[in-house]
Every structure is written in C-alpha cells, then in structure tokens.
Design a protein around this motif. Structure first.
Motif, PDB file in Angstrom:
ATOM      1  N   LEU A 193     -56.073  36.729  24.505  1.00  0.00           N
ATOM      2  CA  LEU A 193     -54.835  37.347  24.025  1.00  0.00           C
ATOM      3  C   LEU A 193     -53.705  37.064  25.005  1.00  0.00           C
ATOM      4  CD1 LEU A 193     -53.236  39.157  22.139  1.00  0.00           C
ATOM      5  CD2 LEU A 193     -54.237  41.144  23.283  1.00  0.00           C
ATOM      6  N   GLY A 194     -53.987  37.134  26.293  1.00  0.00           N
ATOM      7  CA  GLY A 194     -53.011  36.698  27.294  1.00  0.00           C
ATOM      8  C   GLY A 194     -52.017  37.750  27.712  1.00  0.00           C
ATOM      9  N   ASN A 195     -52.175  38.273  28.917  1.00  0.00           N
ATOM     10  CA  ASN A 195     -51.192  39.153  29.563  1.00  0.00           C
ATOM     11  C   ASN A 195     -50.780  40.334  28.689  1.00  0.00           C
ATOM     12  OD1 ASN A 195     -51.074  37.479  31.881  1.00  0.00           O
ATOM     13  ND2 ASN A 195     -49.684  36.102  30.798  1.00  0.00           N
ATOM     14  N   TYR A 196     -51.768  40.984  28.096  1.00  0.00           N
ATOM     15  CA  TYR A 196     -51.484  42.139  27.248  1.00  0.00           C
ATOM     16  C   TYR A 196     -51.478  43.407  28.090  1.00  0.00           C
ATOM     17  CZ  TYR A 196     -52.192  45.890  23.878  1.00  0.00           C
ATOM     18  OH  TYR A 196     -52.077  47.051  23.159  1.00  0.00           O
ATOM     19  N   THR A 197     -50.426  44.216  27.937  1.00  0.00           N
ATOM     20  CA  THR A 197     -50.303  45.478  28.665  1.00  0.00           C
ATOM     21  C   THR A 197     -49.941  46.593  27.690  1.00  0.00           C
ATOM     22  OG1 THR A 197     -49.557  44.325  30.665  1.00  0.00           O
ATOM     23  CG2 THR A 197     -49.131  46.685  30.543  1.00  0.00           C
ATOM     24  N   TYR A 198     -50.670  47.679  27.779  1.00  0.00           N
ATOM     25  CA  TYR A 198     -50.407  48.874  26.961  1.00  0.00           C
ATOM     26  C   TYR A 198     -49.748  49.929  27.844  1.00  0.00           C
ATOM     27  CZ  TYR A 198     -51.445  53.306  24.609  1.00  0.00           C
ATOM     28  OH  TYR A 198     -51.356  54.549  24.036  1.00  0.00           O
ATOM     29  N   THR A 199     -48.751  50.643  27.293  1.00  0.00           N
ATOM     30  CA  THR A 199     -47.965  51.583  28.087  1.00  0.00           C
ATOM     31  C   THR A 199     -47.789  52.908  27.357  1.00  0.00           C
ATOM     32  OG1 THR A 199     -46.717  49.719  29.015  1.00  0.00           O
ATOM     33  CG2 THR A 199     -45.784  51.906  29.328  1.00  0.00           C
ATOM     34  N   PHE A 200     -47.893  54.002  28.116  1.00  0.00           N
ATOM     35  CA  PHE A 200     -47.513  55.317  27.590  1.00  0.00           C
ATOM     36  C   PHE A 200     -46.971  56.160  28.733  1.00  0.00           C
ATOM     37  CE2 PHE A 200     -51.876  56.077  28.973  1.00  0.00           C
ATOM     38  CZ  PHE A 200     -51.802  57.335  29.565  1.00  0.00           C
ATOM     39  N   SER A 201     -46.356  57.284  28.405  1.00  0.00           N
ATOM     40  CA  SER A 201     -45.783  58.152  29.430  1.00  0.00           C
ATOM     41  C   SER A 201     -46.172  59.598  29.159  1.00  0.00           C
ATOM     42  CB  SER A 201     -44.259  58.035  29.463  1.00  0.00           C
ATOM     43  OG  SER A 201     -43.702  58.974  30.379  1.00  0.00           O
ATOM     44  N   THR A 202     -46.428  60.348  30.242  1.00  0.00           N
ATOM     45  CA  THR A 202     -46.681  61.780  30.106  1.00  0.00           C
ATOM     46  C   THR A 202     -45.372  62.562  30.081  1.00  0.00           C
ATOM     47  OG1 THR A 202     -46.892  61.990  32.502  1.00  0.00           O
ATOM     48  CG2 THR A 202     -48.911  61.595  31.261  1.00  0.00           C
ATOM     49  N   GLY A 203     -44.267  61.890  30.390  1.00  0.00           N
ATOM     50  CA  GLY A 203     -42.962  62.530  30.363  1.00  0.00           C
ATOM     51  C   GLY A 203     -42.192  62.200  29.100  1.00  0.00           C
ATOM     52  N   ASP A 204     -40.866  62.348  29.194  1.00  0.00           N
ATOM     53  CA  ASP A 204     -40.034  62.151  28.005  1.00  0.00           C
ATOM     54  C   ASP A 204     -39.409  60.765  27.948  1.00  0.00           C
ATOM     55  OD1 ASP A 204     -38.244  62.327  30.054  1.00  0.00           O
ATOM     56  OD2 ASP A 204     -37.167  64.092  29.290  1.00  0.00           O
ATOM     57  N   HIS A 205     -39.785  59.862  28.878  1.00  0.00           N
ATOM     58  CA  HIS A 205     -39.242  58.506  28.827  1.00  0.00           C
ATOM     59  C   HIS A 205     -40.244  57.535  29.466  1.00  0.00           C
ATOM     60  CE1 HIS A 205     -38.279  59.557  32.990  1.00  0.00           C
ATOM     61  NE2 HIS A 205     -38.188  58.249  33.236  1.00  0.00           N
ATOM     62  N   ILE A 206     -40.034  56.257  29.170  1.00  0.00           N
ATOM     63  CA  ILE A 206     -40.867  55.187  29.723  1.00  0.00           C
ATOM     64  C   ILE A 206     -40.096  54.488  30.835  1.00  0.00           C
ATOM     65  CG2 ILE A 206     -41.951  52.940  29.258  1.00  0.00           C
ATOM     66  CD1 ILE A 206     -43.526  55.077  27.961  1.00  0.00           C
ATOM     67  N   ASP A 207     -40.713  54.382  32.006  1.00  0.00           N
ATOM     68  CA  ASP A 207     -40.110  53.556  33.059  1.00  0.00           C
ATOM     69  C   ASP A 207     -40.304  52.092  32.674  1.00  0.00           C
ATOM     70  OD1 ASP A 207     -39.355  55.717  34.697  1.00  0.00           O
ATOM     71  OD2 ASP A 207     -41.400  55.862  35.484  1.00  0.00           O
ATOM     72  N   THR A 208     -39.212  51.353  32.577  1.00  0.00           N
ATOM     73  CA  THR A 208     -39.268  50.017  31.983  1.00  0.00           C
ATOM     74  C   THR A 208     -39.055  48.875  32.964  1.00  0.00           C
ATOM     75  OG1 THR A 208     -36.914  50.136  31.437  1.00  0.00           O
ATOM     76  CG2 THR A 208     -38.485  50.899  29.765  1.00  0.00           C
ATOM     77  N   MET A 209     -38.802  49.174  34.231  1.00  0.00           N
ATOM     78  CA  MET A 209     -38.560  48.082  35.164  1.00  0.00           C
ATOM     79  C   MET A 209     -39.846  47.286  35.418  1.00  0.00           C
ATOM     80  SD  MET A 209     -35.415  47.884  35.861  1.00  0.00           S
ATOM     81  CE  MET A 209     -33.961  48.873  35.532  1.00  0.00           C
ATOM     82  N   GLN A 210     -39.650  46.026  35.852  1.00  0.00           N
ATOM     83  CA  GLN A 210     -40.780  45.149  36.126  1.00  0.00           C
ATOM     84  C   GLN A 210     -40.527  44.376  37.421  1.00  0.00           C
ATOM     85  OE1 GLN A 210     -41.807  42.611  32.805  1.00  0.00           O
ATOM     86  NE2 GLN A 210     -41.394  44.217  31.304  1.00  0.00           N
ATOM     87  N   VAL A 211     -41.618  44.083  38.113  1.00  0.00           N
ATOM     88  CA  VAL A 211     -41.569  43.267  39.329  1.00  0.00           C
ATOM     89  C   VAL A 211     -42.584  42.145  39.150  1.00  0.00           C
ATOM     90  CG1 VAL A 211     -41.975  43.207  41.814  1.00  0.00           C
ATOM     91  CG2 VAL A 211     -40.854  45.198  40.778  1.00  0.00           C
ATOM     92  N   ALA A 212     -42.143  40.896  39.332  1.00  0.00           N
ATOM     93  CA  ALA A 212     -43.030  39.763  39.040  1.00  0.00           C
ATOM     94  C   ALA A 212     -42.899  38.683  40.105  1.00  0.00           C
ATOM     95  CB  ALA A 212     -42.712  39.183  37.659  1.00  0.00           C
ATOM     96  N   GLY A 213     -43.879  37.809  40.122  1.00  0.00           N
ATOM     97  CA  GLY A 213     -43.867  36.691  41.066  1.00  0.00           C
ATOM     98  C   GLY A 213     -45.208  35.996  41.084  1.00  0.00           C
ATOM     99  N   TYR A 214     -45.553  35.420  42.238  1.00  0.00           N
ATOM    100  CA  TYR A 214     -46.770  34.619  42.366  1.00  0.00           C
ATOM    101  C   TYR A 214     -47.462  34.927  43.692  1.00  0.00           C
ATOM    102  CZ  TYR A 214     -44.957  31.853  38.492  1.00  0.00           C
ATOM    103  OH  TYR A 214     -44.487  31.458  37.259  1.00  0.00           O
ATOM    104  N   VAL A 215     -48.796  34.772  43.676  1.00  0.00           N
ATOM    105  CA  VAL A 215     -49.584  34.846  44.905  1.00  0.00           C
ATOM    106  C   VAL A 215     -50.274  33.500  45.081  1.00  0.00           C
ATOM    107  CG1 VAL A 215     -51.415  36.005  46.182  1.00  0.00           C
ATOM    108  CG2 VAL A 215     -49.971  37.312  44.601  1.00  0.00           C
TER     109      VAL A 215
END
Length: 674
Positions: free
Chosen positions: A149-171
């Motif tokens: 499927l490739g790089n699939y991520t599921y997201t939920f929040s226990t609060g009233d909004h979703i934190d949407t920022m992302q940090v990416a790069g390479y190792v």
C-alpha cells in the motif's frame, strides 16, 4: 454500443489475465475491435480463460482503504481499538517491527489482520488532547502479489482538533551514504541534549527502503530530530550498540500551499495531460541524518579459539595498551609463544613454538588482563581457561596414516603398470601464498603470505630478474615483513612500465618455526607500458586546509587507490582506462581512516561524500576533475549503481511484467498502472 464496448474493454484491462496477455492497454483494444466484432471478442476472452501458458500479467494494484472505525482524522476519540477495512484480502509484514504508533506506546499494541481488515488495539491509556498516528509504512500489501500500500498512516485525536504538521527527511549510513531502512526517527520538544538519553521520543516514524521518513500529526513548534535502532524498545538511546543519528539544529514546523505536477498518461506511450495539483507543503522536509554506531570502548574477554592445533586466538571487544599475561597451568608458558596482536590489539594470536605443545589437545591457562567495570574504568581481571584443539592429536595422526596408506597403494599401482615408484613419501612443506598478479601497476607491491611464523629467510635463495631483450638479468630488491600485517612479506623493487619480471625462490628459501621448508617457486609478472595508463588529478573545492582522503573506486565500489591531501588536490598515478567512481571523507584526526561519532561528546562521524556520476578515464589522459562535494544533498550523492539497497516488491512485479511484455512483443509502461 460504443460506450458498452468501452466499459468492457476497460474492465478487461484492469484484469489482463482474462485475455491471456494478448493485449496490454485500452487504446490498442479499441483499434483492434469494433462493435461488429464484439461477439467474436467476447468468445476469444472466454477461450483465453481456459489456459495461460506464461501465467498472465502480475497484478500491480495495491490494496485500497474503503473505511475506518473510528474514521480517519476523527476528533474526540476515546476508543483504544481501531479497525481499517480494505477492498481485498491483505497481509502484513512483521507488524511488530514495521508499524509505529505515535506517541510511542510503553506496552506494545496488539495488531491483527483478519481477511480484508486490520485491527489495532492500544493498551496504554489515551492521552488527553493528543493527536495519535499509526504509521503502517510499507507493511500492508495484497495477499496475492504482495503489492505494498505504501506509506499509509491513520490519524485520530482525543481532543477537538488534529495536529497536522509534518517533519520529513532521510536517514543515511554515515560511512557509505546508503539509505538506512527501518530505523526509528523521533522528535523532542525538549531541546536539551540529555532528552535523547533520559526520556522517550515524543513522536516517531520509521524509514522506508529509500531511507525516507515522514513524522505526521505534529503540533506546531520547535523540535530536535534523532534516529535510533532501538534495541530495547524504550524509544531512547541508552546502549552504545544502538545505531543512532543526531542533529544539533533545532527545526520549526511550518507549511504553505504549493503546486506539484502530476502526469496523466493516455496509454503506455502518450501523455494525456500534466495537471497542476495544489497541496499543502509541510516543512522541514529535507532533513538528512547520518546514522552511525559508536565505537565499542568497553573491554571484556569474549572467547578463546584454537581452530588449528599450532595456535590459538584470544578475542576481546576492544584493545588495550597492555597485552594479556598467560600463565600455563598444565605446561610451562615461559617463551612458549610467538605473539601476533592485531593493529588495535582486540585480537591476539599465540603460536606454539614447541611441537610437544602443538600435540597437547588441552591447554589450561590463567589469563590476566584488563577489563572495564560498570563505570568504564579498566580493572585487573583473572580468568581460568581450558583451550581445546579442534584438531585433536589422534585425528591428525589418523589423517597422516590415511595419507600414507593412500600413497602406498599408489606406489603399488605404479609398480604394476611399470611407472616410476617413489622410495619415500614426500615430507610436509611450507606453502607460502604468492600474491603476485600476472600484471601489476608500477605503484603496487607484490606480497608473500606465510601460513606460519618464519624462523629464517635465506635471501641468497630469492632472486628477482628483469627481462632485457631476450635476456633475464638479476636486479636488486628488498624483502621485509609488513609492519601492520603479521607473516606478510613485501617485495620492494623498481617496477618499470613496459617491463617483464620473474621472482624465483630456490628450495628452502623460507623455514618455519616448525622446521618446514618451502619448495622452489617461480612467479612471472609484467608491468604495462606508460601509454596504457592515465594520470587523474582531482581538485576538491571548499576543503582547503582540511585533511581529506579521496578514494578511487571501481564499478563495484571496491577501493582501487586512495590519497590524502591537506590542500584539496590529489593526483592518482597509473590509472588504467575504464569507468570509475569517487568518494572522500574528511579526516578530522588525521589518522588516515574513517572514524565514527560519539553522542556524549557531541562529535559527529567524519563527513563522507560521493561524486554522484561515473567518471571515464582513457589512456594518456591527464585532465583534472573539479568537484564540489557540498553541491548536492548527501542523500542523493551516492550513485545508484553502487547502492546495495534491494528494489521494492512493487518494482520487482513491474520488472516481471516488463519482461513478459518483451517476450510477447508488446508495449509496457508501469505508469499506466499507477
């Protein structure tokens, strides 16, 4: 009728095995068939189902998510169980290792695959007002062909909004710039150096087969980024054996709308359109972490090994300036050994001088050495060892007897057939290994490697000849043991281009400590002419005043030549024509070898760079290459042909389909299926 035909044809293309691989795409089918031939076409399809000699096309379509419970991106969630539904049967590859939950879970989540769904049950208590992400990476694939499927991520929040920022790069691997797959990458909002060793990571992701990571569900703020091969699953660095990467910089999250270009293909050969697709671009997205394992400085004894009867080896995890002291408990150890320590003294070999000791199957010794305690300080240590020979005396004597009986039978056969008969069996001989190629470069050194320590060398029985016209003339040379490699002898001479040489040794030129002598030997070799070489100057920009080591590599990435420089310029002499690659490292401590990093002292591993293209060199060339190692990001520098990383499952399936298309003589392009 035309719309019905189009619908049928498009469905056939989605399931190409139905037509037995006779055609590949909708455009070709529409040209080949008209409504008049619809009935005939359907009949052919039915016939094609009966047999597929070559197996049909491989499915390249990954599974598709059709629903989640709770819904992806849901807020106010208080359930610790998540269920994800797919359009086909799926499987997961090692979910314990490949699925990462953020924030990290102290108790491992329960992850199950059930037909067309995946269930994830969290055991830790849910944190209030927190965004949770379940990063499946490439672990999900269809049950038949293994399309990820490739790089699939599921997201939920226990609060009233979703934190949407992302940090990416390479190792990447700090020593060879290979992408590091499967390593954890995590964020800390605690910017102190001690956070990495004292507290678990705040949010985590795992790298894919390209070394890429993307940490999602991040709250807007400032962070430090670390990578960790987490041996004990506690999400922090607390063992020197764990591979790590750290960046002293602090990164602030941000995002802005952006545009990317998506190519739409009408068929395998024609582009239909290039769409301008708006998306949200998150930053930072270009972090490059250099992963390394710290040098193991804790010293302890590992094992003693006596593979052959005439010597044994002691193995330590790290070296020491003081060699161990050996006291014999069932023999006299005074002057009993010839000692061969490795360069860093972590491996020490003891050759037994006395053949009586060689024939003694068990050596009982008291070993006195220094080992580090829990604080890392060297302390005196004493062990008692029984060093057993893996070639017992009886076994070796039986092998000799078997060899003698075999020799006797051969002599009897020779006598019956009128062949020459030997009166005595030949004695064992010392068998040096002559590492002399048939063709050497002027800057190479021929080597002779001895299987056992040498008692004496009779240099009067070693001769070096140079061929002048048709005459072999003796010439001067020197022979000496390598200072860094035991039992390896260098032949030092002047190797002139375009000349032929012969190294000849008489019988008994070398005598081992066991009295074995060498047989006569003759090693011929030549040096190609000057016009068969080129000179290769390399000017490295931006490193003047720093010690660098530039390495010339062959097409397999193997080291051919190496040179150090303090002014940014090196010249490789006697380079044969061919294709080469270049790498270099900054030799910070000027010891002519690459050194790893150390987190406690904040020392990064020595910087490594690759010239990202092959370099062709031809005979008689002397043109220079100007190289700016910092021009490209480190993660794209290493040439693809030198990378060891294997292709993904999807790529392997595409390669198989491409091969099948070639055999059928039809066009294939994986872009059509993406």
């Amino acid at each position: 009728m035309s719309s019905i035909l189009n619908s049928i044809l498009n469905n056939v293309i989605k399931h190409p095995p139905l037509v037995g691989g006779l055609v590949r795409n909708a455009s070709l089918l529409r040209k080949a068939f008209s409504p008049f031939y619809l009935f005939t076409f359907l009949l052919l399809v039915g016939c094609a189902k009966m047999g597929q000699p070559d197996g049909g096309w491989y499915d390249e379509t990954p599974p598709r998510v059709i629903g989640e419970s709770p819904a992806d991106q849901a807020t106010g969630v208080n359930s610790k169980k998540v269920t994800i539904y797919f359009d086909e049967f799926i499987k997961m590859d090692n979910p314990t290792e490949n699925v990462v939950v953020s924030p990290p879970q102290l108790e491992a989540p329960e992850i199950k695959t059930e037909g067309k769904k995946i269930s994830v049950k969290l055991h830790d208590s849910l944190r209030a007002n927190t965004t949770y992400t379940i990063d499946f990476s490439n672990s999900i694939s269809d049950n038949n062909e293994g399309n990820p499927l490739g790089n699939y991520t599921y997201t939920f929040s226990t609060g009233d909004h979703i934190d949407t920022m992302q940090v990416a790069g390479y190792v990447i691997d700090a020593q060879n710039l290979e992408p590091v797959q499967g390593i954890l990458v995590g964020l800390y909002d605690n910017l102190n150096d001690t956070a990495f060793t004292k507290t678990p990571m705040l949010r985590v992701s795992r790298t894919d087969d390209k070394g890429h990571f993307s940490i999602k569900g991040v709250r807007n703020g400032q962070y430090r980024v670390f990578a960790l091969k987490d041996a004990d699953n506690n999400y922090m660095f607390n063992a020197k054996s764990e591979e790590i990467a750290f960046d002293p910089n602090t990164y602030s999250t941000s995002c802005h709308p952006d545009i990317r270009q998506d190519t739409i293909w009408s068929d395998s050969l024609h582009i239909k359109d290039i769409e301008q697709v708006p998306y949200m671009h998150f930053f930072p997205d270009d972090i490059v972490l250099r992963a390394f394992t710290e040098e193991q400085t804790d010293r302890y004894f590992q094992k003693a090994d006596r593979t052959e009867a005439d010597h044994f080896t002691l193995y330590f995890t790290y070296g020491d300036t003081e060699l161990p002291k050996i006291t014999g408990l069932n023999f006299n150890a005074d002057s009993a050994f010839i000692v061969e320590p490795s360069v860093n003294t972590d491996t020490i070999t003891y050759w037994l001088r006395d053949t009586a000791l060689v024939n003694q199957d068990t050596l009982e010794v008291q070993l006195d050495y220094r080992a580090t305690d829990s604080t890392g300080v060297l302390r005196a240590q004493t062990d008692t060892l029984e060093i057993l020979s893996k070639q017992p005396y009886e076994k070796r004597m039986k092998a000799k007897q078997d060899a003698f009986e075999k020799w006797q039978k051969q002599q009897e056969k020779n006598k019956k057939k009128g062949r020459p008969v030997e009166t005595s069996m030949a004695d064992d001989q010392l068998k040096p290994e002559y590492r002399i190629a048939s063709s050497i470069d002027p800057d190479q050194t021929p080597l002779i490697v001895m299987p056992a320590p040498i008692a004496s060398i009779d240099t009067s029985k070693i001769h070096l000849y140079l061929k002048v016209d048709s005459t072999w003339n003796p010439i001067p040379f020197q022979i000496g043991e390598s200072p860094s490699v035991p039992r390896t002898y260098q032949i030092i001479g002047e190797w002139r281009p375009g000349c032929q040489y012969s190294l000849e040794t008489d019988s008994m030129a070398f005598t081992s400590i066991y009295g074995l002598v060498s047989a006569p030997s003759k090693q011929g070799f030549k040096v190609p002419g000057e016009d068969e070489y080129n000179v290769f100057p390399v000017n490295v920009n931006g490193f003047n005043g720093k010690r660098i080591v530039v390495q010339l590599l062959n097409q397999s990435g193997k080291l051919v030549k190496s040179q150090s420089s303090d002014n940014g310029s090196v010249v490789f002499q006697w380079v044969k024509p061919g294709m080469y690659y270049l790498s270099m490292f900054v030799d910070e401590n000027k010891n002519d070898r690459w050194d790893t990093g150390d987190y406690a002292s904040g020392r990064q591993p020595e910087a490594v760079y690759y010239y990202n293209e092959p370099v062709e060199r031809k005979a008689k060339w002397d043109n220079a290459l100007n190289w700016d190692p910092t021009k490209l990001p480190l993660n794209v520098q290493k040439p693809s042909k030198l990378k060891k990383q294997t292709s993904s499952t999807k790529k392997r399936i595409q390669n198989r389909n491409a091969d099948r298309a070639r055999r059928l003589g039809i066009q294939y392009d994986p872009k059509v299926d993406q």
